[in-house]
Design a protein around this motif. Structure first.
Motif, mmCIF file in Angstrom:
data_model
loop_
_atom_site.group_PDB
_atom_site.id
_atom_site.type_symbol
_atom_site.label_atom_id
_atom_site.label_comp_id
_atom_site.label_asym_id
_atom_site.label_seq_id
_atom_site.Cartn_x
_atom_site.Cartn_y
_atom_site.Cartn_z
ATOM 1 N N PRO A 241 -39.493 -14.744 95.505
ATOM 2 C CA PRO A 241 -40.548 -15.024 96.611
ATOM 3 C C PRO A 241 -41.070 -13.517 97.285
ATOM 4 O O PRO A 241 -40.627 -12.941 97.808
ATOM 5 N N TRP A 242 -42.223 -13.385 96.463
ATOM 6 C CA TRP A 242 -43.114 -12.173 96.939
ATOM 7 C C TRP A 242 -43.852 -12.445 98.257
ATOM 8 O O TRP A 242 -44.358 -13.527 98.659
ATOM 9 N N LEU A 243 -44.099 -11.418 99.005
ATOM 10 C CA LEU A 243 -45.098 -11.172 99.945
ATOM 11 C C LEU A 243 -45.893 -10.248 99.858
ATOM 12 O O LEU A 243 -45.880 -9.186 99.500
ATOM 13 N N GLY A 244 -47.428 -10.681 100.025
ATOM 14 C CA GLY A 244 -48.168 -9.816 99.821
ATOM 15 C C GLY A 244 -49.766 -10.427 100.181
ATOM 16 O O GLY A 244 -49.785 -11.206 100.860
ATOM 17 N N PHE A 245 -50.660 -10.022 99.289
ATOM 18 C CA PHE A 245 -51.888 -10.704 99.448
ATOM 19 C C PHE A 245 -52.865 -10.647 98.062
ATOM 20 O O PHE A 245 -52.417 -9.830 97.281
ATOM 21 N N PRO A 246 -53.761 -11.657 98.045
ATOM 22 C CA PRO A 246 -54.409 -11.733 96.815
ATOM 23 C C PRO A 246 -55.047 -10.489 96.415
ATOM 24 O O PRO A 246 -55.824 -9.903 97.428
ATOM 25 N N MET A 247 -55.355 -10.177 94.966
ATOM 26 C CA MET A 247 -56.231 -9.054 94.960
ATOM 27 C C MET A 247 -57.502 -9.425 95.185
ATOM 28 O O MET A 247 -58.285 -8.145 95.453
ATOM 29 N N ASN A 248 -58.174 -10.383 95.125
ATOM 30 C CA ASN A 248 -59.373 -10.591 95.532
ATOM 31 C C ASN A 248 -59.749 -10.306 96.892
ATOM 32 O O ASN A 248 -60.947 -9.695 97.389
ATOM 33 N N ALA A 249 -58.803 -9.997 97.866
ATOM 34 C CA ALA A 249 -59.087 -9.782 99.219
ATOM 35 C C ALA A 249 -59.379 -8.201 99.108
ATOM 36 O O ALA A 249 -60.330 -7.707 99.737
ATOM 37 N N LEU A 250 -58.749 -7.434 98.367
ATOM 38 C CA LEU A 250 -59.186 -5.876 98.022
ATOM 39 C C LEU A 250 -60.540 -6.032 97.385
ATOM 40 O O LEU A 250 -61.317 -5.185 97.535
ATOM 41 N N LEU A 251 -60.807 -6.619 96.585
ATOM 42 C CA LEU A 251 -61.971 -6.544 95.549
ATOM 43 C C LEU A 251 -63.311 -6.740 96.798
ATOM 44 O O LEU A 251 -64.240 -6.100 96.678
ATOM 45 N N ARG A 252 -63.025 -7.624 97.806
ATOM 46 C CA ARG A 252 -63.987 -7.937 98.725
ATOM 47 C C ARG A 252 -63.919 -6.808 99.426
ATOM 48 O O ARG A 252 -65.278 -6.352 100.098
ATOM 49 N N ASP A 253 -63.039 -6.091 99.805
ATOM 50 C CA ASP A 253 -63.082 -5.057 100.872
ATOM 51 C C ASP A 253 -63.992 -3.612 99.884
ATOM 52 O O ASP A 253 -64.506 -2.864 100.843
ATOM 53 N N VAL A 254 -63.543 -3.455 98.806
ATOM 54 C CA VAL A 254 -64.247 -2.328 98.018
ATOM 55 C C VAL A 254 -65.496 -2.519 97.371
ATOM 56 O O VAL A 254 -66.357 -1.581 97.143
ATOM 57 N N ASP A 255 -65.934 -4.037 97.222
ATOM 58 C CA ASP A 255 -67.135 -4.295 96.624
ATOM 59 C C ASP A 255 -67.470 -3.637 95.242
ATOM 60 O O ASP A 255 -68.248 -2.602 95.299
ATOM 61 N N PRO A 256 -66.808 -4.037 94.179
ATOM 62 C CA PRO A 256 -67.151 -3.395 92.906
ATOM 63 C C PRO A 256 -68.586 -3.422 92.336
ATOM 64 O O PRO A 256 -69.413 -4.567 92.917
ATOM 65 N N LYS A 257 -69.021 -2.500 91.912
ATOM 66 C CA LYS A 257 -70.578 -2.546 91.310
ATOM 67 C C LYS A 257 -70.482 -3.678 90.010
ATOM 68 O O LYS A 257 -69.531 -3.785 89.370
ATOM 69 N N SER A 258 -71.758 -3.905 89.781
ATOM 70 C CA SER A 258 -71.871 -4.884 88.670
ATOM 71 C C SER A 258 -71.483 -4.365 87.165
ATOM 72 O O SER A 258 -71.196 -4.855 86.103
ATOM 73 N N SER A 259 -71.471 -2.594 87.190
ATOM 74 C CA SER A 259 -71.114 -2.209 85.993
ATOM 75 C C SER A 259 -69.556 -2.114 85.749
ATOM 76 O O SER A 259 -69.071 -1.753 84.598
ATOM 77 N N ALA A 260 -68.845 -2.622 86.698
ATOM 78 C CA ALA A 260 -67.337 -2.534 86.839
ATOM 79 C C ALA A 260 -66.892 -3.813 86.056
ATOM 80 O O ALA A 260 -66.960 -4.762 86.167
ATOM 81 N N LYS A 261 -66.185 -3.487 84.740
ATOM 82 C CA LYS A 261 -65.760 -4.442 83.896
ATOM 83 C C LYS A 261 -64.206 -4.470 83.751
ATOM 84 O O LYS A 261 -63.483 -5.499 83.432
ATOM 85 N N PHE A 262 -63.467 -3.312 84.036
ATOM 86 C CA PHE A 262 -62.012 -3.260 83.924
ATOM 87 C C PHE A 262 -61.503 -2.582 85.159
ATOM 88 O O PHE A 262 -62.172 -1.889 85.960
ATOM 89 N N VAL A 263 -60.178 -2.439 85.456
ATOM 90 C CA VAL A 263 -59.428 -1.827 86.276
ATOM 91 C C VAL A 263 -58.242 -1.408 85.747
ATOM 92 O O VAL A 263 -57.309 -1.950 85.231
ATOM 93 N N ARG A 264 -58.114 -0.141 86.412
ATOM 94 C CA ARG A 264 -56.972 0.661 85.834
ATOM 95 C C ARG A 264 -55.993 0.911 86.906
ATOM 96 O O ARG A 264 -56.518 1.249 88.151
ATOM 97 N N PHE A 265 -54.689 0.495 87.058
ATOM 98 C CA PHE A 265 -53.997 0.770 88.093
ATOM 99 C C PHE A 265 -52.918 1.835 87.629
ATOM 100 O O PHE A 265 -52.230 1.789 86.633
ATOM 101 N N THR A 266 -52.564 2.900 88.540
ATOM 102 C CA THR A 266 -51.672 3.880 88.277
ATOM 103 C C THR A 266 -50.611 4.069 89.243
ATOM 104 O O THR A 266 -50.745 3.860 90.482
#
Length: 326
Positions: free
Chosen positions: A156-181
């Protein structure tokens, strides 16, 4: 590129928030059980654990969280794995290669914490620890978790959907991939005993196509079992991608970068013939050294059963993600 997102039918309003007292009572119950002897009863679960100090805080985190109980993800079709067992059977290669790394992981410094979001976005952000816990409405989602090693849990995880962060940072049309470090400091995260960490591709990185990150199932976890993440689970924030093998869920994130090309990732760099970039759960696609047709369940509760069950395509989440791979 603005992500215009139509809320799905299962998205809830604030009146569905689970009462804080429910989570607090659950946490108090666990601590009472541990104080009454549960810690000793579970020592065999983690191999050569030693009863050196009370382990309640390491198992239960330090802060109860309020979260929306998302009804679409409250029944995983299997019993939830017990909290003690889930907290003492972990992979976290920054702290070693055994499953019994929960004690070693307690040196991870988590406060203060910052998560930088950068690259091909219109609104680059740096989130602090409070932002991660309060900026986005939190949900509780009970997901199946499938390791590439052919064992599985229900968490049972608690958190938020990744698309909420996507809307907050607004990726550019050239963004095709995402790296997580993930967090890495050679003085703290010393890696496995062999080979030495300096020969491994740390810091741990993972990657998704941006369409995968935008999928409603993709999740950032900041809590588990009603409270903040213990360190061995990847505090204070980790990826949860339930239709992929567990190694895709990078822990203790410090940076997210939006890119126009596919990034290198930790396991795909070490052994690309064994650990694919995509890494979807596919029972008909064996690992080079074992079959993926079946999996062994960790649990139920805080007991090992090792019941063997058939592996489900996309870990049973095909209705959410199959269109990504049509």
């Amino acid at each position: 590129m603005a992500f215009l997102h139509v809320p799905p039918t299962w998205r809830l309003s604030e009146n569905a928030v689970t009462a804080e007292s429910v989570f607090l009572n659950r946490r108090r119950f666990l601590k009472t059980m541990i104080g009454g002897g549960l810690a000793m009863a579970t020592l065999p679960l983690a191999g050569c654990q030693t009863a050196q100090a009370p382990i309640a805080e390491e198992l239960t985190g330090t802060k109860a969280l309020r979260a929306i109980a998302n009804p679409a993800f409250q029944d995983a079709g299997r019993p939830v794995t017990g909290e003690v067992l889930a907290a003492t059977y972990n992979n976290f290669y920054e702290f070693g290669s055994s499953k019994n790394i929960w004690q070693a992981a307690q040196v991870l410094p988590t406060d203060p914490w910052t998560l930088e979001v950068t690259g091909l976005v219109n609104n680059p952000k740096t989130y602090n620890l409070d932002d991660l816990l309060t900026r986005f409405p939190l949900e509780e989602r009970i997901y199946r978790f499938r390791c590439v090693e052919a064992w599985a849990m229900v968490v049972p995880w608690l958190g938020f959907p990744m698309n909420a962060l996507l809307r907050d940072v607004d990726p550019k049309s050239s963004a095709k991939f995402v790296r997580f470090t993930s967090y890495f400091d050679p003085a703290v995260t010393k890696g496995p005993s062999f080979p030495p960490a300096r020969f491994l591709p740390f810091p741990y990185t993972e990657g998704l196509r941006i369409e995968e990150m935008a999928n409603d199932l993709a999740f950032f976890a900041v809590g588990i079992y009603g409270h903040t993440l213990p360190k061995q689970h990847g505090a204070p924030i980790r990826m949860v991608i339930p239709w992929k093998y567990g190694f895709k869920g990078a822990k203790s994130l410090v940076k997210i970068e939006f890119l126009d090309t596919q990034p290198a990732t930790y396991w795909n760099t070490l052994s690309p013939n064994e650990y694919k970039f995509e890494a979807n759960v596919e029972p008909d696609v064996p690992h080079p050294r074992w079959s993926q047709a079946k999996e062994r369940l960790i649990g139920p509760g805080n007991q090992y059963s090792w019941e063997e069950v058939p592996t489900l395509l996309y870990n049973g989440y095909g209705e959410f993600v199959a269109d990504l791979y049509a």
